[in-house]
Design an enzyme around this catalytic site. Structure first.
Site, PDB file in Angstrom:
ATOM      1  N   CYS A 185     -16.252   0.884   0.702  1.00  0.00           N
ATOM      2  CA  CYS A 185     -15.062   0.092   1.033  1.00  0.00           C
ATOM      3  C   CYS A 185     -14.650   0.240   2.487  1.00  0.00           C
ATOM      4  O   CYS A 185     -13.930  -0.609   3.009  1.00  0.00           O
ATOM      5  CB  CYS A 185     -13.912   0.453   0.102  1.00  0.00           C
ATOM      6  SG  CYS A 185     -13.292   2.136   0.322  1.00  0.00           S
TER       7      CYS A 185
ATOM      8  N   ASP B  31     -17.292   6.484  -1.520  1.00  0.00           N
ATOM      9  CA  ASP B  31     -16.023   6.372  -0.792  1.00  0.00           C
ATOM     10  C   ASP B  31     -15.782   7.725  -0.122  1.00  0.00           C
ATOM     11  O   ASP B  31     -16.469   8.714  -0.442  1.00  0.00           O
ATOM     12  CB  ASP B  31     -14.892   6.028  -1.789  1.00  0.00           C
ATOM     13  CG  ASP B  31     -13.546   5.828  -1.119  1.00  0.00           C
ATOM     14  OD1 ASP B  31     -13.500   5.531   0.089  1.00  0.00           O
ATOM     15  OD2 ASP B  31     -12.517   5.973  -1.815  1.00  0.00           O
TER      16      ASP B  31
ATOM     17  N   HIS C  83      -7.422   0.743  -6.322  1.00  0.00           N
ATOM     18  CA  HIS C  83      -7.597  -0.153  -5.168  1.00  0.00           C
ATOM     19  C   HIS C  83      -8.200  -1.465  -5.687  1.00  0.00           C
ATOM     20  O   HIS C  83      -9.331  -1.820  -5.363  1.00  0.00           O
ATOM     21  CB  HIS C  83      -8.496   0.511  -4.122  1.00  0.00           C
ATOM     22  CG  HIS C  83      -8.410  -0.095  -2.755  1.00  0.00           C
ATOM     23  ND1 HIS C  83      -7.586  -1.159  -2.447  1.00  0.00           N
ATOM     24  CD2 HIS C  83      -9.056   0.225  -1.594  1.00  0.00           C
ATOM     25  CE1 HIS C  83      -7.735  -1.458  -1.173  1.00  0.00           C
ATOM     26  NE2 HIS C  83      -8.610  -0.647  -0.632  1.00  0.00           N
TER      27      HIS C  83
ATOM     28  N   GLN D  95      -9.824  -4.271  -3.478  1.00  0.00           N
ATOM     29  CA  GLN D  95     -11.136  -3.909  -2.951  1.00  0.00           C
ATOM     30  C   GLN D  95     -12.220  -4.196  -3.983  1.00  0.00           C
ATOM     31  O   GLN D  95     -13.298  -4.689  -3.641  1.00  0.00           O
ATOM     32  CB  GLN D  95     -11.145  -2.422  -2.572  1.00  0.00           C
ATOM     33  CG  GLN D  95     -12.468  -1.954  -2.009  1.00  0.00           C
ATOM     34  CD  GLN D  95     -12.761  -2.534  -0.640  1.00  0.00           C
ATOM     35  OE1 GLN D  95     -11.948  -2.402   0.266  1.00  0.00           O
ATOM     36  NE2 GLN D  95     -13.907  -3.186  -0.468  1.00  0.00           N
TER      37      GLN D  95
ATOM     38  N   ARG E 128       0.883  -1.179   0.000  1.00  0.00           N
ATOM     39  CA  ARG E 128       0.000   0.000   0.000  1.00  0.00           C
ATOM     40  C   ARG E 128       0.908   1.212   0.000  1.00  0.00           C
ATOM     41  O   ARG E 128       1.716   1.401   0.916  1.00  0.00           O
ATOM     42  CB  ARG E 128      -0.901  -0.014   1.241  1.00  0.00           C
ATOM     43  CG  ARG E 128      -1.602   1.301   1.484  1.00  0.00           C
ATOM     44  CD  ARG E 128      -2.704   1.202   2.508  1.00  0.00           C
ATOM     45  NE  ARG E 128      -3.842   0.500   1.951  1.00  0.00           N
ATOM     46  CZ  ARG E 128      -5.068   0.501   2.492  1.00  0.00           C
ATOM     47  NH1 ARG E 128      -5.302   1.148   3.626  1.00  0.00           N
ATOM     48  NH2 ARG E 128      -6.057  -0.150   1.917  1.00  0.00           N
TER      49      ARG E 128
ATOM     50  N   ARG F 186     -12.857  -9.186   1.387  1.00  0.00           N
ATOM     51  CA  ARG F 186     -11.445  -8.867   1.119  1.00  0.00           C
ATOM     52  C   ARG F 186     -10.588 -10.113   1.360  1.00  0.00           C
ATOM     53  O   ARG F 186      -9.661 -10.409   0.602  1.00  0.00           O
ATOM     54  CB  ARG F 186     -10.970  -7.724   2.020  1.00  0.00           C
ATOM     55  CG  ARG F 186     -11.585  -6.364   1.728  1.00  0.00           C
ATOM     56  CD  ARG F 186     -11.101  -5.782   0.417  1.00  0.00           C
ATOM     57  NE  ARG F 186      -9.654  -5.650   0.373  1.00  0.00           N
ATOM     58  CZ  ARG F 186      -8.954  -4.634   0.890  1.00  0.00           C
ATOM     59  NH1 ARG F 186      -9.579  -3.636   1.471  1.00  0.00           N
ATOM     60  NH2 ARG F 186      -7.635  -4.589   0.782  1.00  0.00           N
TER      61      ARG F 186
HETATM   62  N1  NVA Z   1     -10.058   6.414  -1.248  1.00  0.00           N
HETATM   63  C1  NVA Z   1      -9.705   5.968   0.081  1.00  0.00           C
HETATM   64  C2  NVA Z   1      -9.875   4.486   0.220  1.00  0.00           C
HETATM   65  C3  NVA Z   1      -9.613   3.964   1.607  1.00  0.00           C
HETATM   66  C4  NVA Z   1      -9.691   2.473   1.692  1.00  0.00           C
HETATM   67  C5  NVA Z   1      -8.264   6.389   0.384  1.00  0.00           C
HETATM   68  O1  NVA Z   1      -7.404   6.248  -0.488  1.00  0.00           O
HETATM   69  O2  NVA Z   1      -8.029   6.859   1.507  1.00  0.00           O
HETATM   70  N1   CP Z   2     -11.133  -0.662   2.538  1.00  0.00           N
HETATM   71  C1   CP Z   2      -9.857  -0.618   2.974  1.00  0.00           C
HETATM   72  O1   CP Z   2      -8.901  -0.757   2.220  1.00  0.00           O
HETATM   73  O2   CP Z   2      -9.738  -0.446   4.322  1.00  0.00           O
HETATM   74  P1   CP Z   2      -8.392  -0.169   5.112  1.00  0.00           P
HETATM   75  O3   CP Z   2      -7.893   1.190   4.710  1.00  0.00           O
HETATM   76  O4   CP Z   2      -8.792  -0.222   6.563  1.00  0.00           O
HETATM   77  O5   CP Z   2      -7.389  -1.235   4.780  1.00  0.00           O
END
Ligand code: NVA
Ligand code: CP
Length: 302
Positions: A259, A220, A128, A131, A101, A287
């Site tokens: 998500c 989101d 993502h 997800q 990540r 997931r």
């Molecule tokens: N769009 C959000 C998704 C979190 C799982 C982010 O990148 O923070």
């Molecule tokens: N949906 C998701 O990726 O959650 P986290 O940021 O908690 O991993």
């Protein structure tokens, strides 16, 4: 060539379907399933916070028989400036796959280019895709299939989730609609990538028209990790919430996805996320199953 999963379209639609079929099978045999990674290790690197992604990869890797090595980048030499390429070369000597990540997609591309083992995108600024596999699994469970359904995403149409819904949703045979104001609409390159799969792709600033007749409604956060200018973003996106009004325009049996983490009263109303049409807890659980299937499939390609 090592098979990576950096964005949704690193799989073909047939391969996506194969992974989703496997995810459904693995869900039915949670603890007594195959152990294709027995004796191996998988690294999971975090350069941004996480709850679900950490849980699902750490537990899923263990359930596949492997040892998960969770690395908080700040506590590794990455945090002191060791290059992503050198990190990839070293990790490749230890692990069967690298899950990461991170921020820019250029960073995960550089990691993958220097890696001898599959690299999996556990969220970047751009995508993502893990997800979306879980979301597609959830839609299949609720609707039997994804083919021909209308999936509408309201809110920040230029973020990682919107991009992955566009491409991953189109690959699964869905019409994908993005309801987002000017300045928050997807990059035309991503829209073009989604259009290659031949389904209808709609980008509009009319949230009501987008929601009308949808089978799946999603949203989101309005301020993704690493973004600045929160106050302005919240003001700009205020008319694009997944609220009861939006839900009333969708089909009566529409499914709601998010998500998570969610901000009730911002991008989604409490009555919607906590209401009968919400599938968000199944989505969060999936997931685990979707990523177990993806890792199984990826190491089989090697
Ligand atoms: N769009 C959000 C998704 C979190 C799982 C982010 O990148 O923070
Ligand atoms: N949906 C998701 O990726 O959650 P986290 O940021 O908690 O991993």
């Amino acid at each position: 060539m090592v098979q990576h999963f950096l964005a949704d379209d690193d799989l073909t639609p047939a391969q996506q379907a194969e992974v989703l079929d496997l995810a459904a099978a693995l869900k039915k045999q949670r603890y007594d399933g195959p152990k294709p990674l027995a004796g191996k290790a998988v690294a999971v690197v975090f350069e941004k916070p996480s709850t679900r992604t950490r849980l699902s990869f750490e537990i899923g890797i263990a359930e596949l028989g492997a040892h998960p090595v969770i690395l908080d980048a700040q506590s590794t030499q990455l945090g002191r400036g060791e290059t992503i390429e050198d990190t990839a070369r070293v990790l490749s000597r230890y692990v069967a796959a690298i899950v990461i990540r991170t921020f820019g997609d250029d960073r995960i591309t550089a990691l993958a280019e220097a890696s001898d083992v599959p690299v999996v995108n556990a969220l970047t600024d751009g995508f993502h895709p893990c997800q979306i596999l879980a979301d597609l699994q959830t839609v299949r469970e609720r609707k039997g299939s994804t083919e021909g359904l209308v999936l509408t995403y309201l809110g920040d149409g230029a973020n990682n989730m919107a991009n992955s819904y566009l491409i991953g949703g189109a690959m699964a045979g869905m019409e994908v609609r993005i309801g987002a104001p000017a300045g928050y609409q997807p990059d035309p390159d991503v829209v073009e990538r989604a259009k290659r799969y031949g389904t209808t792709i709609v980008v509009t600033d009319d949230a009501k028209a987008a929601a009308e007749g949808s089978d799946v409604l999603c949203t989101d956060v309005w301020v993704s990790m690493g973004m600045t200018g929160a106050e302005q973003r919240l003001a700009d996106l205020a008319g694009y919430a997944l609220d009861e009004g939006a839900l009333s325009l969708a089909k009566p049996d529409a499914v709601v996805l998010h998500c998570l983490p969610a901000h009730r009263g911002e991008e989604i109303a409490a009555a919607v996320i906590d209401g009968p049409q919400s599938a968000v807890w199944d989505e969060a659980e999936n997931r685990l199953h979707a990523q177990k299937a993806l890792l199984t499939w990826l190491v089989q390609q090697a």
